[in-house]
Design an enzyme around this catalytic site. Structure first.
Site, short mmCIF file in Angstrom:
data_model
loop_
_atom_site.label_atom_id
_atom_site.label_comp_id
_atom_site.label_asym_id
_atom_site.label_seq_id
_atom_site.Cartn_x
_atom_site.Cartn_y
_atom_site.Cartn_z
N GLU A 79 4.40 24.90 -36.43
CA GLU A 79 4.23 25.24 -37.85
C GLU A 79 5.48 25.88 -38.44
O GLU A 79 5.60 27.10 -38.49
CB GLU A 79 3.03 26.19 -38.05
CG GLU A 79 2.77 26.48 -39.52
CD GLU A 79 1.64 27.49 -39.76
OE1 GLU A 79 1.27 27.67 -40.93
OE2 GLU A 79 1.17 28.11 -38.79
N LYS A 113 2.03 21.43 -38.40
CA LYS A 113 1.35 22.08 -39.54
C LYS A 113 2.43 22.41 -40.55
O LYS A 113 3.32 23.22 -40.28
CB LYS A 113 0.60 23.33 -39.08
CG LYS A 113 -0.14 24.02 -40.23
CD LYS A 113 -1.17 25.04 -39.74
CE LYS A 113 -1.81 25.76 -40.91
NZ LYS A 113 -2.94 26.62 -40.54
#
Length: 295
Positions: A176, A213
């Site tokens: 992420e 993400k």
């Protein structure tokens, strides 16, 4: 790695719920839920209250595998129980929802326009415990504030280095590198980020699987080509400070990108609501996020 869970995350229709607010963000999450700081006087009481909130969400009939593929937990939640089962076991066995674990320990100070992750102490021990607790994958967050090529390279290199360590333990890492939605040069950051991710994906061994993400991109469908990479199980989007309505609207313009929302999922939920009120509110949120995710 559980192949049933892998298949569900790779091909299932739905989204991933982020229930992973940790030490620093827990008071904010509780406040949003209507629990003021004067209602608890220790960290243990705070975590007990937030586990009550998460248990209420997870046990709600609205928290349904028809719409929700997976849920990201905080370490403290992983070690607690719901109806006598570890949280991850309850999620998978009772709900059919795949459990993930947040593993980062927060962000370093801003440098070169980015915040890399602080060193993750005891990571291997945590990953071993996660595997024993039935966790499928992990999540770790860095932040990109400016389109600084060397900063963005540092973020992605760190994410993938730790991601490889996680994959070696049999778990699927969610990588992420969040681009700040308020960044003045967000689109440029996203171009640099995509190039760095592509080059890191090309270094992975054939059997390594990762998830990404990412912030909802400025340019619609900007990450479509990354979705085709054989290493990438799924790309999920964070809400990044957008309201639920705004995040859903932007997400719906990105085919194949699914939600992994935290604040936007729990928006409107309150400790004082009756169970019926709570379930109706959660059901509306789940439905709206699901609809945006399958477009």
């Amino acid at each position: 790695m559980n192949t049933k869970q892998l298949d569900r995350i790779h091909t299932g229709e739905g989204f991933i719920a982020a229930l992973d607010q940790s030490g620093g963000s827990t008071p904010k999450a509780l406040l949003q839920y209507g629990v003021k700081e004067d209602l608890y006087s220790s960290e243990e009481e705070m975590y007990a209250l937030v586990h009550e909130m998460r248990t209420r969400i997870i046990k709600s009939p609205a928290f349904d595998s028809q719409y929700i593929l997976g849920a990201i937990l905080f370490e403290n939640t992983m070690d607690r129980f719901i109806d006598g089962q570890y949280t991850a076991d309850y999620l998978w066995e009772k709900k059919g929802i795949v459990p993930f674990l947040k593993v980062d320990q927060g962000l370093a100070d801003l440098e070169d326009g980015v915040q890399v992750m602080k060193p993750i102490s005891g990571l291997n021990d945590l990953l071993k415990r996660a595997a024993e607790r039935g966790i499928f994958g992990t999540k770790m967050r860095s932040v990109i504030k400016e389109a600084n090529p060397s900063g963005i390279k540092k973020v992605v290199e760190q994410q993938f280095a730790i991601g490889k360590q996680i994959a070696e333990m049999g778990l699927v890492p969610i990588i992420e590198p969040e681009v700040d939605i308020y960044s003045a040069d967000k689109a440029t950051s996203e171009k640099l980020l995509k190039d760095e991710i592509s080059s890191q994906l090309s270094t992975l061994d054939e059997d390594v699987k990762v998830m990404l993400k990412l912030s909802i991109p400025t340019e619609d469908n900007f990450y479509s080509d990354l979705m085709e990479d054989p290493h990438v199980v799924r790309i999920v989007a964070l809400s990044g400070g957008y309201s639920q309505a705004e995040a859903n609207e932007k997400l719906a313009h990105n085919h194949g990108l699914i939600a992994s929302f935290s604040r936007a999922l729990s928006q409107g939920l309150n400790a004082d609501q009756s169970n019926d009120e709570f379930n109706v509110m959660l059901s509306q949120s789940v439905q709206a996020i699901y609809e945006a995710s399958i477009k």
